[in-house]
Design a protein around this motif. Structure first.
Motif, PDB file in Angstrom:
ATOM      1  N   UNK A 112       6.113  -7.851  -7.152  1.00 28.47           N
ATOM      2  CA  UNK A 112       4.659  -8.065  -7.192  1.00 28.47           C
ATOM      3  C   UNK A 112       3.912  -6.783  -7.549  1.00 28.47           C
ATOM      4  N   UNK A 113       4.532  -5.636  -7.284  1.00 25.34           N
ATOM      5  CA  UNK A 113       3.914  -4.360  -7.627  1.00 25.34           C
ATOM      6  C   UNK A 113       4.197  -3.992  -9.089  1.00 25.34           C
ATOM      7  N   UNK A 114       5.220  -4.604  -9.688  1.00 28.68           N
ATOM      8  CA  UNK A 114       5.526  -4.338 -11.090  1.00 28.68           C
ATOM      9  C   UNK A 114       6.923  -3.825 -11.362  1.00 28.68           C
ATOM     10  N   UNK A 115       7.776  -3.792 -10.355  1.00 30.55           N
ATOM     11  CA  UNK A 115       9.165  -3.390 -10.556  1.00 30.55           C
ATOM     12  C   UNK A 115       9.928  -4.513 -11.246  1.00 30.55           C
ATOM     13  N   UNK A 116      10.951  -4.147 -12.009  1.00 33.37           N
ATOM     14  CA  UNK A 116      11.833  -5.139 -12.619  1.00 33.37           C
ATOM     15  C   UNK A 116      13.277  -4.679 -12.455  1.00 33.37           C
ATOM     16  N   UNK A 117      14.203  -5.630 -12.562  1.00 29.65           N
ATOM     17  CA  UNK A 117      15.617  -5.320 -12.382  1.00 29.65           C
ATOM     18  C   UNK A 117      16.100  -4.492 -13.569  1.00 29.65           C
TER      19      UNK A 117
ATOM     20  N   UNK B 124       0.828  -1.207   0.000  1.00 30.78           N
ATOM     21  CA  UNK B 124       0.000   0.000   0.000  1.00 30.78           C
ATOM     22  C   UNK B 124       0.865   1.261   0.000  1.00 30.78           C
ATOM     23  N   UNK B 125       1.958   1.243   0.751  1.00 29.66           N
ATOM     24  CA  UNK B 125       2.864   2.389   0.751  1.00 29.66           C
ATOM     25  C   UNK B 125       3.505   2.583  -0.627  1.00 29.66           C
ATOM     26  N   UNK B 126       3.939   1.482  -1.243  1.00 26.97           N
ATOM     27  CA  UNK B 126       4.518   1.563  -2.593  1.00 26.97           C
ATOM     28  C   UNK B 126       3.511   2.109  -3.596  1.00 26.97           C
ATOM     29  N   UNK B 127       2.289   1.617  -3.530  1.00 28.64           N
ATOM     30  CA  UNK B 127       1.260   2.065  -4.471  1.00 28.64           C
ATOM     31  C   UNK B 127       0.948   3.550  -4.300  1.00 28.64           C
ATOM     32  N   UNK B 128       1.056   4.050  -3.065  1.00 31.42           N
ATOM     33  CA  UNK B 128       0.862   5.475  -2.825  1.00 31.42           C
ATOM     34  C   UNK B 128       1.895   6.288  -3.592  1.00 31.42           C
ATOM     35  N   UNK B 129       3.139   5.865  -3.546  1.00 34.37           N
ATOM     36  CA  UNK B 129       4.215   6.559  -4.259  1.00 34.37           C
ATOM     37  C   UNK B 129       4.002   6.442  -5.767  1.00 34.37           C
ATOM     38  N   UNK B 130       3.713   5.251  -6.234  1.00 36.94           N
ATOM     39  CA  UNK B 130       3.532   5.018  -7.670  1.00 36.94           C
ATOM     40  C   UNK B 130       2.402   5.880  -8.234  1.00 36.94           C
TER      41      UNK B 130
ATOM     42  N   UNK C 296      20.865  -4.236  -6.416  1.00 37.99           N
ATOM     43  CA  UNK C 296      20.014  -4.218  -7.598  1.00 37.99           C
ATOM     44  C   UNK C 296      19.258  -2.900  -7.638  1.00 37.99           C
ATOM     45  N   UNK C 297      19.196  -2.308  -8.811  1.00 32.70           N
ATOM     46  CA  UNK C 297      18.315  -1.167  -9.008  1.00 32.70           C
ATOM     47  C   UNK C 297      17.069  -1.714  -9.671  1.00 32.70           C
ATOM     48  N   UNK C 298      15.943  -1.547  -9.008  1.00 27.86           N
ATOM     49  CA  UNK C 298      14.656  -1.967  -9.553  1.00 27.86           C
ATOM     50  C   UNK C 298      13.940  -0.732 -10.059  1.00 27.86           C
ATOM     51  N   UNK C 299      13.158  -0.909 -11.118  1.00 26.35           N
ATOM     52  CA  UNK C 299      12.506   0.229 -11.767  1.00 26.35           C
ATOM     53  C   UNK C 299      11.054  -0.112 -12.074  1.00 26.35           C
ATOM     54  N   UNK C 300      10.204   0.867 -11.827  1.00 22.06           N
ATOM     55  CA  UNK C 300       8.788   0.753 -12.175  1.00 22.06           C
ATOM     56  C   UNK C 300       8.480   1.880 -13.143  1.00 22.06           C
ATOM     57  N   UNK C 301       7.933   1.511 -14.271  1.00 23.77           N
ATOM     58  CA  UNK C 301       7.552   2.491 -15.285  1.00 23.77           C
ATOM     59  C   UNK C 301       6.070   2.315 -15.558  1.00 23.77           C
ATOM     60  N   UNK C 302       5.302   3.375 -15.314  1.00 21.45           N
ATOM     61  CA  UNK C 302       3.870   3.299 -15.603  1.00 21.45           C
ATOM     62  C   UNK C 302       3.637   2.999 -17.072  1.00 21.45           C
ATOM     63  N   UNK C 303       2.632   2.207 -17.334  1.00 17.93           N
ATOM     64  CA  UNK C 303       2.233   1.933 -18.704  1.00 17.93           C
ATOM     65  C   UNK C 303       1.336   3.072 -19.160  1.00 17.93           C
ATOM     66  N   UNK C 304       1.912   4.010 -19.907  1.00 16.85           N
ATOM     67  CA  UNK C 304       1.153   5.183 -20.309  1.00 16.85           C
ATOM     68  C   UNK C 304       0.055   4.834 -21.303  1.00 16.85           C
ATOM     69  N   UNK C 305       0.175   3.697 -21.987  1.00 14.24           N
ATOM     70  CA  UNK C 305      -0.901   3.291 -22.905  1.00 14.24           C
ATOM     71  C   UNK C 305      -2.175   3.019 -22.141  1.00 14.24           C
ATOM     72  N   UNK C 306      -2.061   2.381 -20.968  1.00 17.76           N
ATOM     73  CA  UNK C 306      -3.225   2.086 -20.152  1.00 17.76           C
ATOM     74  C   UNK C 306      -3.832   3.372 -19.602  1.00 17.76           C
ATOM     75  N   UNK C 307      -2.981   4.304 -19.141  1.00 10.68           N
ATOM     76  CA  UNK C 307      -3.473   5.553 -18.551  1.00 10.68           C
ATOM     77  C   UNK C 307      -4.189   6.404 -19.577  1.00 10.68           C
ATOM     78  N   UNK C 308      -3.737   6.386 -20.830  1.00 10.60           N
ATOM     79  CA  UNK C 308      -4.346   7.244 -21.829  1.00 10.60           C
ATOM     80  C   UNK C 308      -5.499   6.585 -22.564  1.00 10.60           C
ATOM     81  N   UNK C 309      -5.799   5.355 -22.163  1.00 10.86           N
ATOM     82  CA  UNK C 309      -6.924   4.653 -22.760  1.00 10.86           C
ATOM     83  C   UNK C 309      -6.595   3.966 -24.052  1.00 10.86           C
ATOM     84  N   UNK C 310      -5.333   3.859 -24.420  1.00 11.47           N
ATOM     85  CA  UNK C 310      -4.977   3.277 -25.701  1.00 11.47           C
ATOM     86  C   UNK C 310      -4.076   2.203 -25.574  1.00 11.47           C
TER      87      UNK C 310
END
Length: 165
Positions: free
Chosen positions: A132-137, A102-108, A151-165
Motif C-alpha cells: 500500500x505504500x508502494x513496495x513491489x516484489x 507512518x513509520x515506513x513513510x518516515x524512512x522513505x 520475499x524481498x520487497x523494494x520501493x524506488x522513489x519516482x524521481x520524475x515526480x520529485x524533479x517536477x518532470x
C-alpha cells in the motif's frame, strides 16, 4: 501519528516490542540504540563496533508514540548506498491505525533509495502494508527464513515526480 527519533530511555520499551517479532535481531537493535542515542547527545558516547553493521552504514531508528508519549512501535533501518528496513513492529493494540505506514513513510522520506525489506512469503498482513505504500516484489528466495520462502520487497522513489518532470 506522532513519530519521533529514539531517545535513550526508549531502550527497554523497544526491546519489549522487539519480542513480538518472529525473527528479531537483538544485536542490531542494541547497536542502533547505542549509535542513535550517542548521535543525539545521549549519555552513551562510545561508537558501536559490531559485525552486524558494515563500513559506510548507519541507522535510522524512529518510534511511534501515543498522545501521552508511550512508545507503541518502531522502525529500524540500515542506511548506506540504499536503505534496508531490518525491523518494523507496532504493538497489537495499536495496529491498523496507520502507525506502521507512518513509520515506513518516515524512512522513505528521509533515507536514500532504494528502500528494501524482507518479509516471509506467507505474511500477508506485512506484505499488504508494504504494497500500500508502494513496495513491489523484487525477489523470492528460500534462504531468508527457516520455515518459509522469503520475499524481498523494494520501493524506488519516482524521481520524475520529485524533479517536477
Amino acid at each position: 501519528m506522532p513519530i519521533r527519533t529514539v531517545r535513550q530511555r526508549d531502550g527497554n520499551r523497544l526491546r519489549t516490542l522487539q519480542s513480538l517479532l518472529a525473527d528479531p535481531a537483538p544485536e542490531l537493535l542494541s547497536a542502533a540504540l547505542l549509535a542513535t542515542t550517542a548521535e543525539a547527545g545521549g549519555q552513551e558516547t562510545c561508537t558501536p563496533v559490531d559485525p552486524v553493521v558494515s563500513a559506510g552504514q548507519s541507522f535510522t531508528l524512529a518510534v511511534s508514540v501515543t498522545d501521552s508519549g508511550r512508545v507503541v512501535g518502531y522502525v529500524l533501518a540500515l542506511t548506506g548506498s540504499g536503505t534496508h528496513i531490518a525491523e518494523l513492529v507496532v504493538a497489537p493494540d495499536y495496529r491498523r491505525a496507520g502507525r506502521g505506514r507512518a513509520l515506513l513513510e518516515t524512512v522513505i522520506e528521509s533515507d536514500p533509495p532504494p528502500v528494501t525489506v524482507h518479509v516471509a512469503a506467507g505474511n500477508d498482513a506485512a506484505r499488504r502494508l508494504y504494497e500500500t505504500v508502494g513496495f513491489s516484489v523484487a525477489n523470492r528466495t528460500a534462504e531468508q527464513f527457516d520455515e518459509t520462502d522469503g520475499l524481498t520487497l523494494r520501493y524506488e522513489r519516482d524521481t520524475r515526480t520529485e524533479s517536477g518532470g
